[in-house]
Design a protein around this motif. Structure first.
Motif, short mmCIF file in Angstrom:
data_model
loop_
_atom_site.label_atom_id
_atom_site.label_comp_id
_atom_site.label_asym_id
_atom_site.label_seq_id
_atom_site.Cartn_x
_atom_site.Cartn_y
_atom_site.Cartn_z
N LEU A 166 0.75 -1.18 -0.02
CA LEU A 166 -0.20 0.01 0.06
C LEU A 166 0.92 1.10 0.14
CD1 LEU A 166 -2.84 -1.11 2.64
CD2 LEU A 166 -2.82 -1.45 0.19
N VAL A 167 0.66 2.27 -1.14
CA VAL A 167 1.52 3.36 -1.09
C VAL A 167 0.67 4.50 -1.18
CG1 VAL A 167 3.06 4.44 -2.59
CG2 VAL A 167 3.22 2.18 -2.60
N SER A 168 0.92 5.47 -0.16
CA SER A 168 0.36 6.79 -0.28
C SER A 168 1.08 7.89 -0.31
CB SER A 168 -0.63 7.06 0.98
OG SER A 168 0.29 7.06 2.26
N LEU A 169 0.78 8.98 -1.29
CA LEU A 169 1.78 10.09 -1.37
C LEU A 169 1.11 11.30 -1.89
CD1 LEU A 169 1.86 10.65 -5.00
CD2 LEU A 169 3.05 8.44 -4.63
N LEU A 196 -2.44 10.81 -3.62
CA LEU A 196 -2.77 9.53 -4.57
C LEU A 196 -2.41 8.15 -3.49
CD1 LEU A 196 -2.92 8.05 -7.45
CD2 LEU A 196 -0.42 8.23 -7.52
N SER A 197 -3.34 7.13 -3.80
CA SER A 197 -3.27 5.73 -2.96
C SER A 197 -3.05 4.99 -3.88
CB SER A 197 -4.41 5.80 -1.89
OG SER A 197 -4.44 6.70 -0.98
N LEU A 198 -2.27 3.89 -3.75
CA LEU A 198 -1.96 2.75 -4.61
C LEU A 198 -1.86 1.39 -3.95
CD1 LEU A 198 1.14 4.05 -6.72
CD2 LEU A 198 -1.16 4.13 -7.28
N GLY A 199 -2.61 0.54 -4.47
CA GLY A 199 -2.53 -0.91 -4.03
C GLY A 199 -1.53 -1.79 -5.07
N VAL A 200 -0.25 -1.84 -4.62
CA VAL A 200 0.69 -2.49 -5.86
C VAL A 200 0.58 -3.95 -5.53
CG1 VAL A 200 3.03 -2.31 -6.72
CG2 VAL A 200 1.75 -0.35 -5.54
N PRO A 201 0.31 -4.87 -6.53
CA PRO A 201 0.28 -6.16 -6.40
C PRO A 201 1.94 -6.49 -6.32
CG PRO A 201 -0.18 -5.56 -8.45
CD PRO A 201 -0.30 -4.47 -7.91
N LEU A 202 2.29 -7.52 -5.38
CA LEU A 202 3.62 -8.25 -5.38
C LEU A 202 3.50 -9.48 -6.22
CD1 LEU A 202 4.55 -7.32 -1.79
CD2 LEU A 202 4.95 -5.83 -3.95
N ARG A 203 2.51 -10.08 -6.79
CA ARG A 203 2.64 -11.29 -7.48
C ARG A 203 2.19 -10.84 -8.88
NH1 ARG A 203 -0.79 -15.06 -3.41
NH2 ARG A 203 0.63 -15.31 -1.83
N ARG A 204 2.88 -11.81 -9.89
CA ARG A 204 2.74 -11.37 -11.36
C ARG A 204 0.87 -11.47 -11.41
NH1 ARG A 204 5.94 -11.64 -15.53
NH2 ARG A 204 7.66 -12.44 -14.30
N GLY A 205 0.38 -10.89 -12.25
CA GLY A 205 -0.90 -10.85 -12.78
C GLY A 205 -1.97 -10.24 -11.64
N GLY A 206 -1.29 -9.77 -10.84
CA GLY A 206 -2.15 -8.71 -9.65
C GLY A 206 -2.55 -7.52 -10.37
N ARG A 207 -3.69 -7.23 -9.88
CA ARG A 207 -4.28 -6.02 -10.28
C ARG A 207 -3.98 -4.57 -9.49
NH1 ARG A 207 -9.46 -3.71 -8.95
NH2 ARG A 207 -10.10 -2.19 -10.50
N LEU A 208 -3.20 -3.51 -10.29
CA LEU A 208 -3.05 -2.35 -9.46
C LEU A 208 -4.15 -1.56 -9.20
CD1 LEU A 208 -0.78 -0.22 -8.73
CD2 LEU A 208 -1.03 0.82 -11.06
N GLN A 209 -4.25 -0.98 -7.94
CA GLN A 209 -5.43 -0.26 -7.47
C GLN A 209 -5.03 0.91 -7.25
OE1 GLN A 209 -6.54 -2.58 -4.32
NE2 GLN A 209 -8.12 -3.66 -5.07
N VAL A 210 -5.80 2.06 -7.89
CA VAL A 210 -5.47 3.37 -7.71
C VAL A 210 -6.50 4.28 -7.45
CG1 VAL A 210 -4.42 5.40 -9.27
CG2 VAL A 210 -3.83 3.22 -9.87
N SER A 211 -6.36 5.36 -6.45
CA SER A 211 -7.29 6.09 -6.29
C SER A 211 -6.68 7.62 -5.70
CB SER A 211 -8.43 5.89 -5.11
OG SER A 211 -7.61 5.57 -3.92
N GLY A 212 -7.34 8.71 -5.83
CA GLY A 212 -6.67 9.86 -5.44
C GLY A 212 -7.16 11.20 -5.73
N THR A 213 -6.75 12.47 -5.55
CA THR A 213 -7.54 13.73 -5.89
C THR A 213 -6.30 14.49 -6.51
OG1 THR A 213 -7.37 14.85 -3.81
CG2 THR A 213 -9.20 13.43 -4.27
#
Length: 264
Positions: free
Chosen positions: A31-34, A73-90
Motif C-alpha cells: 500500500l502506497v500513499s503519496l 494518490l493511493s496505490l495498491g501495488v500487487p507483489l505477485r505477477r498478474g495482480g491488479r494495480l488499485q489506484v485512487s486519489g484527488t
C-alpha cells in the motif's frame, strides 16, 4: 515493512510525502500513499504512462494541460505477477489551461477538484473560462462512458468576434447570428464516443438572420445540436443538427480554419 520519504521527484512531479507499507506478505500487496505538486502537464504525463491511460484516453489523448496541480494518490501495488494495480486519489487544479483538440479551443483559469480511481473521474466544482466566457460543470460516469463524462454549462454570445461560436462555426454563419443563449457541452472520456464534443442549445436569446425556414427571432426556441470529432488527419468533423429544418456536415482544417461542406 514500512518505507517513508519526505521528498522525492517522479516524472518531474515533486512528492511532499511518500509512505509504503507491506503489512502482511501473505497478501502480496504493498500500500502506497503519496502527496505531491508540480506541473499539470507532467502529472498528466504520468497518467498516460499508467494503467489509467486506457480508461481515460478520451481526456489524455485529446487534451493538453498547462499549469499547477496538487495531488494525493493511493496505490495498491500487487507483489505477485498478474495482480491488479488499485489506484485512487484527488488532484486540485489551480488556474490551469486545458486545450481541447476536438473543440480547437482552450479553457483557461480552470479550478476545481477531480477525484479519480482505476475506473473513473468525478468532479462537481469545475470552473474556468473559454475566451471571455465563464464555464462551470463537472465529471460523472455513465453506462456508455464509465470513465466519466465532462459536462459544462456556458452562455454563448453568438456575435462575439473571438468568442466560442467563432471557434466552431464558419464565419458566414456567425455573421448572421445576434444575441446570447445557454449552451450545454459534453465530452465522454471513454467508450465509443471518447473525445467527441457534443453541444446543444434551444437558441433562446439568439436571433438567426437566415431565410425561412432557417431564421428565427431571439425570443423563440430552436433546438440545435453540434458534434465535433477530431479525425486522424487533423481535421475537425462538425455535424450540425437543427431537426427537420436543417442539417449540415463540415470538415474543418484545424490549422488553416477553412471549412468545406460535406452535405447540407
Amino acid at each position: 515493512m514500512r518505507i517513508g520519504a519526505d521528498h522525492a521527484t517522479v516524472g518531474g512531479v515533486t512528492l511532499d510525502r511518500l509512505h509504503a507499507v507491506i503489512s502482511d506478505f501473505t497478501q502480496a500487496q504493498m500500500l502506497v500513499s503519496l502527496a505531491g505538486h508540480g506541473s499539470a502537464a507532467q502529472f498528466f504525463g504520468l497518467l498516460r504512462d499508467s494503467p489509467l491511460h486506457r480508461r481515460l484516453k478520451g481526456l489524455l489523448n485529446h487534451a493538453t494541460v498547462d499549469g499547477p496541480v496538487a495531488a494525493n494518490l493511493s496505490l495498491g501495488v500487487p507483489l505477485r505477477r498478474g495482480g491488479r494495480l488499485q489506484v485512487s486519489g484527488t488532484m486540485q487544479l489551480g488556474g490551469d489551461r486545458i486545450h481541447g483538440q476536438s473543440l480547437g479551443s482552450s479553457f483557461t483559469a480552470v479550478t476545481g477538484t477531480i477525484k479519480f480511481d482505476d475506473r473513473n473521474l468525478v468532479s462537481s466544482d469545475l470552473r474556468g473560462m473559454i475566451g471571455r466566457t465563464a464555464i462551470s460543470g463537472g465529471i460523472s460516469p455513465t453506462a456508455s462512458s464509465p470513465a466519466g463524462v465532462l459536462r459544462l454549462r456556458l452562455r454563448v454570445k453568438a456575435d462575439e468576434r473571438r468568442g466560442v461560436a467563432a471557434d466552431v462555426l464558419p464565419s458566414w454563419l456567425c455573421a448572421r447570428l445576434r444575441g446570447t443563449s445557454a449552451w450545454y457541452v459534453t465530452l465522454p472520456l471513454s467508450g465509443e464516443n471518447a473525445g467527441v464534443v457534443s453541444l446543444r442549445s434551444n437558441l433562446y436569446g439568439t436571433a438567426v438572420a437566415l431565410p425561412p425556414p432557417f431564421g428565427k427571432s431571439a425570443d423563440s426556441h430552436r433546438q440545435v445540436r453540434v458534434r465535433i470529432r477530431l479525425l486522424d488527419n487533423g481535421q475537425q468533423q462538425i455535424t450540425v443538427d437543427g431537426g427537420a429544418r436543417f442539417a449540415s456536415a463540415l470538415l474543418l482544417a484545424v490549422a488553416a480554419r477553412s471549412a468545406t461542406s460535406g452535405r447540407g
